[in-house]
Motif scaffolding. Structure first.
Motif, mmCIF file in Angstrom:
data_model
loop_
_atom_site.group_PDB
_atom_site.id
_atom_site.type_symbol
_atom_site.label_atom_id
_atom_site.label_comp_id
_atom_site.label_asym_id
_atom_site.label_seq_id
_atom_site.Cartn_x
_atom_site.Cartn_y
_atom_site.Cartn_z
ATOM 1 N N LYS A 116 0.822 -1.280 -0.008
ATOM 2 C CA LYS A 116 0.218 -0.013 0.020
ATOM 3 C C LYS A 116 0.945 1.336 0.084
ATOM 4 O O LYS A 116 1.842 1.334 0.630
ATOM 5 C CB LYS A 116 -0.869 -0.031 1.213
ATOM 6 N N LYS A 117 0.294 2.329 -0.688
ATOM 7 C CA LYS A 117 1.195 3.428 -0.652
ATOM 8 C C LYS A 117 0.734 4.430 0.506
ATOM 9 O O LYS A 117 1.467 5.264 0.792
ATOM 10 C CB LYS A 117 0.670 4.348 -1.856
ATOM 11 N N GLU A 118 -0.170 4.260 1.244
ATOM 12 C CA GLU A 118 -0.412 4.994 2.470
ATOM 13 C C GLU A 118 0.444 4.428 3.548
ATOM 14 O O GLU A 118 1.010 3.456 3.472
ATOM 15 C CB GLU A 118 -1.825 5.089 2.906
ATOM 16 N N LYS A 119 0.458 5.260 4.712
ATOM 17 C CA LYS A 119 1.205 4.772 5.831
ATOM 18 C C LYS A 119 0.584 3.675 6.366
ATOM 19 O O LYS A 119 -0.439 3.307 6.328
ATOM 20 C CB LYS A 119 0.857 5.933 6.966
ATOM 21 N N TYR A 120 1.844 2.714 6.604
ATOM 22 C CA TYR A 120 1.740 1.284 6.853
ATOM 23 C C TYR A 120 1.072 1.255 8.337
ATOM 24 O O TYR A 120 1.505 1.871 9.187
ATOM 25 C CB TYR A 120 3.268 0.770 6.939
ATOM 26 N N ARG A 121 0.302 0.196 8.565
ATOM 27 C CA ARG A 121 -0.278 -0.028 9.874
ATOM 28 C C ARG A 121 -0.684 -1.554 9.882
ATOM 29 O O ARG A 121 -0.898 -2.188 8.872
ATOM 30 C CB ARG A 121 -1.564 0.958 10.074
ATOM 31 N N ASN A 122 -0.700 -2.263 11.139
ATOM 32 C CA ASN A 122 -0.962 -3.444 11.287
ATOM 33 C C ASN A 122 -2.375 -3.641 11.564
ATOM 34 O O ASN A 122 -2.703 -4.976 11.015
ATOM 35 C CB ASN A 122 -0.349 -3.771 12.688
ATOM 36 N N LYS A 123 -3.067 -2.700 11.922
ATOM 37 C CA LYS A 123 -4.749 -2.786 12.070
ATOM 38 C C LYS A 123 -5.372 -2.989 10.563
ATOM 39 O O LYS A 123 -5.006 -2.346 9.653
ATOM 40 C CB LYS A 123 -5.282 -1.732 12.825
ATOM 41 N N ASN A 124 -6.116 -3.914 10.432
ATOM 42 C CA ASN A 124 -6.835 -4.221 9.264
ATOM 43 C C ASN A 124 -5.787 -4.465 8.121
ATOM 44 O O ASN A 124 -6.303 -4.259 6.917
ATOM 45 C CB ASN A 124 -7.875 -3.206 8.958
ATOM 46 N N ASN A 125 -4.931 -5.150 8.564
ATOM 47 C CA ASN A 125 -3.744 -5.404 7.161
ATOM 48 C C ASN A 125 -3.910 -6.991 7.110
ATOM 49 O O ASN A 125 -3.726 -7.522 7.850
ATOM 50 C CB ASN A 125 -2.580 -4.900 7.747
ATOM 51 N N PRO A 126 -4.326 -7.519 5.853
ATOM 52 C CA PRO A 126 -4.467 -8.774 5.914
ATOM 53 C C PRO A 126 -3.028 -9.616 5.828
ATOM 54 O O PRO A 126 -3.085 -10.806 6.267
ATOM 55 C CB PRO A 126 -5.056 -9.086 4.426
ATOM 56 N N ALA A 127 -2.103 -8.899 5.473
ATOM 57 C CA ALA A 127 -0.854 -9.498 5.674
ATOM 58 C C ALA A 127 -0.519 -9.830 6.983
ATOM 59 O O ALA A 127 0.071 -10.931 7.402
ATOM 60 C CB ALA A 127 0.362 -8.730 4.717
ATOM 61 N N VAL A 128 -0.729 -8.931 7.990
ATOM 62 C CA VAL A 128 -0.617 -9.001 9.172
ATOM 63 C C VAL A 128 -1.373 -10.198 9.976
ATOM 64 O O VAL A 128 -0.989 -10.963 10.761
ATOM 65 C CB VAL A 128 -0.610 -7.673 10.119
ATOM 66 N N GLU A 129 -2.677 -10.235 9.634
ATOM 67 C CA GLU A 129 -3.542 -11.220 9.923
ATOM 68 C C GLU A 129 -3.023 -12.808 9.629
ATOM 69 O O GLU A 129 -2.943 -13.530 10.386
ATOM 70 C CB GLU A 129 -5.114 -11.055 9.335
ATOM 71 N N LEU A 130 -2.384 -12.745 8.296
ATOM 72 C CA LEU A 130 -2.025 -13.933 7.827
ATOM 73 C C LEU A 130 -0.704 -14.282 8.746
ATOM 74 O O LEU A 130 -0.662 -15.632 9.168
ATOM 75 C CB LEU A 130 -1.580 -13.824 6.361
ATOM 76 N N ILE A 131 0.268 -13.345 8.986
ATOM 77 C CA ILE A 131 1.298 -13.831 9.622
ATOM 78 C C ILE A 131 1.138 -13.988 11.236
ATOM 79 O O ILE A 131 1.669 -15.105 11.707
ATOM 80 C CB ILE A 131 2.471 -12.732 9.830
ATOM 81 N N ARG A 132 -0.226 -13.728 11.652
ATOM 82 C CA ARG A 132 -0.478 -14.087 12.805
ATOM 83 C C ARG A 132 -1.024 -15.387 13.137
ATOM 84 O O ARG A 132 -0.817 -16.323 13.933
ATOM 85 C CB ARG A 132 -1.867 -13.187 13.568
ATOM 86 N N GLN A 133 -1.650 -15.871 11.737
ATOM 87 C CA GLN A 133 -1.789 -17.362 11.599
ATOM 88 C C GLN A 133 -0.681 -18.284 11.695
ATOM 89 O O GLN A 133 -0.878 -19.356 12.238
ATOM 90 C CB GLN A 133 -2.831 -17.368 10.384
ATOM 91 N N VAL A 134 0.274 -17.738 10.869
ATOM 92 C CA VAL A 134 1.326 -18.498 10.823
ATOM 93 C C VAL A 134 1.915 -18.603 12.476
ATOM 94 O O VAL A 134 2.661 -19.750 12.661
ATOM 95 C CB VAL A 134 2.300 -18.053 9.973
ATOM 96 N N ILE A 135 2.159 -17.652 12.865
ATOM 97 C CA ILE A 135 2.467 -17.498 14.382
ATOM 98 C C ILE A 135 1.773 -18.639 15.246
ATOM 99 O O ILE A 135 2.263 -19.534 16.121
ATOM 100 C CB ILE A 135 2.588 -16.211 14.939
ATOM 101 N N ASP A 136 0.356 -18.409 15.184
ATOM 102 C CA ASP A 136 -0.456 -19.262 15.778
ATOM 103 C C ASP A 136 -0.169 -20.777 15.724
ATOM 104 O O ASP A 136 -0.557 -21.553 16.346
ATOM 105 C CB ASP A 136 -1.909 -18.920 15.799
ATOM 106 N N HIS A 137 0.369 -21.135 14.479
ATOM 107 C CA HIS A 137 0.317 -22.547 13.906
ATOM 108 C C HIS A 137 1.779 -22.956 14.142
ATOM 109 O O HIS A 137 1.951 -24.226 13.466
ATOM 110 C CB HIS A 137 -0.223 -22.740 12.646
#
Length: 848
Positions: A116-137
């Motif tokens: 994304k071109k706008e300021k990066y954030r973790n909230k509502n970021n599908p990439a972060v949601e995916l990495i959290r799934q990787v961490i949980d598994h």
């Protein structure tokens, strides 16, 4: 300054192979790639010179640099979702080509989400949601998830000189070495011309049991380039490379590479330190994968950048990871680092690690020329269903079979998972031929003598050179000459001796020792098992351990403050040392020790008569136990340097003073112990913590008490007190704490100037607390000796009952990649006369 902690044998090898290194004029192209529409830089764009194998990818800032010596004129830029761009360049020049790339409308539908071109954030970021799934598994995707695993592992390590210049190859002086210089691989890695100087291969059977957790490695085959043991310790080269290129587990929170701890992109707290983007979806092995790109939030931190491919089958496992580091990272000497991890699908549909490839280029000189190293680990025959008998795990955790190094070439051809390249195969015979050349042996002799300090001369070596000349207030100008025997004379019997003369006190000092090896191995190599007898007459500063090698190093002659309290020592000793199990060891000693006051020191009775005694005479036996689980170390000429790991090092010991035996005058018992532990704190750095404690039973004069280890030199010494004077504190019971904390630029990386200079923060805290029972205090017991006084008659030695002695320091390390400077402040006992309140100390510290 203290010496480097890295193995001098490897440095000697590098210096020999790098006698000359210059830049050969070639075409060099550099520039920045940007998005044509947004103007933002584009990382990970593939850049290749057409018609050659030279290529690279842009870094996180969109910057690239690539070179070639071929007579071609086209360079190509490609990136998924963008139209490929081709540019022309001029042969034989250094030039800048900046490129803009346009989106390709026909391929945009393959991309799920672009950065994304706008300021990066973790909230509502599908990439972060995916990495959290990787961490949980993580746990279910790790090899440790299974009750049992066993597999075959092939491990190949190699070291090479990178981009050797043509002038170096054509030198008439090196004509006789042409067969080595011609063995260059220019095809294996883009933009690199590799001249191998070392290669090692291992084939092992690996076993793991989860409950209780046990590991076992059986090395069934080993092959490596062998250098002359008189000059190079081959085992240390292997140990050093394995320490730089440790086994990588992506599912661990921290990944250890080139002696540093990198936060894994799937660590529990990785979203706080990394930026994540979904950049593509692909199909592989019948599984839909998401390409997940990641970048460090702070480019100077010890973090990776790259891509990983995550399964969308409900396991959220990693199928492949390609990682490198940012060019701004606070990492010494490393100009390139690439790590590739491949995973194979198991019978239970999860993915297990199948191959690791770690490439590191060390910039010995400017640019990307220097030393190139690679470690490739391949896993075959992975089995997680067959139970493993408990008997497999009996004995040491790593066992090398007796015939591991005697396998034929046909065995290796049949059992290597991947065949060697022609260049790799030639390395074995080329380096063997090189080692047999007289001119190369002379060069090795000169380099080893210079670095190790010993004249390598067959059955007898003379040295160390650093102790030939020194000085101190008691002896004045001092000369020393000595030597030792080598395994060429005998593998069981070793001798060592030196003689020294002080031109001020006009007294000879000497050491004569003989050692018998009980296991027919060198007395300096693991596992130790020997008996040593020696006699020594030498000077010492009270409280300093008498080490018959290099205690009179020239650099240690320079000291601050008053330094006139010495002793003459005559010591007869008999030692037995043995190591066994998982780096467990015992040491039994006998020492008959006569101490005579020297310089400004006198042994004066405390009964008011002011009578003196000429000597303090003791006979002592001791027993010490040491355990350092999974210890590795760099083997040097006379000693070895442990490589810190996550496991503690523990020592316990006891000494008994035996009266009326061979002149011994005192009866006492001394119990002591220590624990050392390194704590890895991820992005917050690391801390080395040492705790010591001891207790002395019996009535003894102050030279036999615990004398705190002071440091009056200008070099920073890790285990000594920099603001304490020699012989300032004595005790019969004590406990100490030493914390040495390295932040590795966690704060400085956020300050532009410090970040550019790659400076790092360091801090220490040292505490010593103890006391004296009345029977050991001269003001309470007239049978004792008076505490020493200064030149004005004031008492200069004290006990510690009032409060702990404490000092702190804050400093900067990594100055010019080598120097550490500390500002040290003394916190207690400031009222005493002639004690420093603060000071500046420096230390040479080679680190990555």
């Amino acid at each position: 300054m203290t010496s480097s902690q890295k193995p001098k044998q490897l440095i000697a090898l590098v210096l020999v192979m790098l006698t000359a290194f210059s830049i050969h004029a070639q075409t060099l192209i550099k520039g920045v790639v940007k998005d044509a529409k947004s103007g933002q830089v584009m990382p990970f764009v593939s850049v290749g010179i057409k018609g050659t194998t030279s290529g690279t990818t842009t870094d996180v800032n969109g910057y690239y640099e690539v070179g070639t010596s071929e007579n071609v004129t086209k360079i190509e830029y490609s990136f998924l979702g963008y139209i490929t761009v081709t540019k022309s360049f001029t042969v034989g020049q250094t030039q800048t080509i900046n490129v803009t790339m346009e989106e390709d409308a026909h391929t945009l539908d393959e991309v799920v989400v672009k950065p994304k071109k706008e300021k990066y954030r973790n909230k509502n970021n599908p990439a972060v949601e995916l990495i959290r799934q990787v961490i949980d598994h993580k746990e279910q995707n790790r090899m440790k998830h299974y009750d049992y695993t066993h597999y075959l592992e092939y491990d190949k390590m190699q070291m090479a000189l990178n981009n050797t210049p043509q002038g170096f190859k054509n030198s008439k002086l090196l004509k006789k070495y042409q067969f080595v210089l011609d063995n260059v691989d220019t095809t294996r890695f883009e933009g690199k011309a590799l001249l191998p100087i070392y290669i090692e291969e291992n084939i092992s059977q690996k076993y793991f049991k989860r409950s209780p957790e046990k590991h076992k490695t059986i090395v069934t085959a080993n092959k490596h380039v062998t250098f002359d043991e008189r000059y190079i310790n081959n085992e240390s080269i292997s140990t050093y490379m394995k320490n730089l290129y440790q086994n990588v587990d992506l599912y661990e929170n921290n990944i250890y590479v080139v002696t540093n701890s990198f936060l894994s992109p799937i660590a529990d707290m990785s979203p706080s330190f990394y930026k994540f983007y979904i950049t593509d979806t692909v199909m592989n092995q019948g599984v839909k994968l998401v390409e997940l790109s990641f970048y460090p939030r702070n480019k100077s931190d010890l973090l990776f950048q790259g891509k990983m491919y995550v399964t969308l089958d409900g396991h959220y496992g990693v199928q492949k990871a390609v990682m490198t580091v940012n060019k701004d990272i606070n990492l010494n000497w490393v100009t390139d680092l690439h790590l590739t991890l491949d995973f194979e699908r198991s019978a239970d549909e999860t993915f297990h690690l199948s191959k690791t490839d770690l490439l590191v280029n060390f910039g010995v000189f400017q640019g990307k020329k220097g030393l190139f190293g690679e470690r490739t680990v391949t896993i075959k025959n992975f089995d997680m269903t067959t139970p493993i008998a408990d008997s497999v795990f009996d004995g040491p955790s790593t066992v090398t079979l007796a015939d591991a190094s005697s396998h034929s070439d046909s065995y290796w051809m049949e059992n290597r998972p991947d065949s060697l390249s022609t260049t790799e195969a030639n390395t074995y015979k080329n380096m063997d031929s090189l080692n047999n050349m007289k001119s190369f042996k002379r060069l090795m002799w000169f380099t080893t003598t210079f670095l190790a300090g010993y004249n390598v001369n067959g059955p007898v070596e003379f040295g160390p050179l650093s102790t030939f000349y020194s000085f101190n207030p008691v002896e004045g100008f001092r000369l020393r000459f000595g030597g030792r025997t080598t395994p060429e004379l005998s593998k069981r019997v070793f001798g060592e001796a030196y003689g020294a003369y002080g031109f001020k006190d006009k007294r000879w000092k000497y050491y004569v020792g003989g050692t018998y090896s009980l296991n027919n191995k060198s007395i300096y190599a693991y596992p130790l098992n020997y008996i040593r007898a020696s006699v020594q007459e030498e000077t010492s500063i009270p409280g300093q351990s008498l080490q018959f090698v290099q205690e009179d190093n020239f650099l240690l002659s320079f000291k601050r403050g008053v330094n006139d309290k010495y002793m003459y020592n005559k010591i007869y000793s008999l030692d037995w040392v043995a190591e066994f199990g998982d780096h467990m060891g015992v040491k039994a000693t006998f020492k008959n020790w006569k101490q005579e006051a020297a310089g400004g020191l006198n042994f004066i009775h405390a009964d008011g008569t002011n009578d003196t005694i000429p000597t303090i005479h003791t006979s002592e036996v001791g027993l010490e136990w040491r355990w350092a689980p999974h210890e590795q170390f760099f083997q040097r000429k006379l000693y070895r340097t442990p490589i810190p790991n996550v496991y503690p090092i523990m020592t316990l010991g006891v000494k008994w003073g035996i009266p009326d035996f061979l002149g011994g005058d005192y009866k006492y018992k001394t119990f002591y112990g220590s624990v050392y532990k390194r704590f890895y704190l991820s992005q917050l750095g690391l801390a080395d913590v040492v705790v010591n404690a001891g207790y002395i039973f019996g009535s003894v004069p102050y030279p036999l008490l615990n004398i705190a280890q002071a440091n009056q030199t200008y070099a920073y010494q890790l285990q000594a007190y920099s603001m304490m004077n020699f012989l300032e504190f004595v005790s019969d019971k004590y406990v100490s704490l030493n914390v040495d904390y390295h932040m590795y630029g966690f704060i400085f990386n956020k300050v532009p100037l410090f970040k550019k200079l790659k400076l790092r923060e360091v801090a220490t805290f040292k505490l010593l607390y103890g006391g004296l029972r009345d029977e050991n205090r001269p003001d309470k017991n007239p049978d004792q000796l008076k505490f020493p006084t200064d030149q004005f008659g004031n008492v200069s030695t004290y006990s510690l009952e009032k409060q702990p002695y404490m000092e702190v320091s804050v400093g900067v390390e990594n100055i010019f990649n080598l120097i550490r400077v500390d500002f040290v402040k003394r916190l207690s006992y400031l009222e005493y006369q002639n004690v420093p309140k603060y000071g500046v100390r420096a230390r040479i510290n080679f680190d990555f």
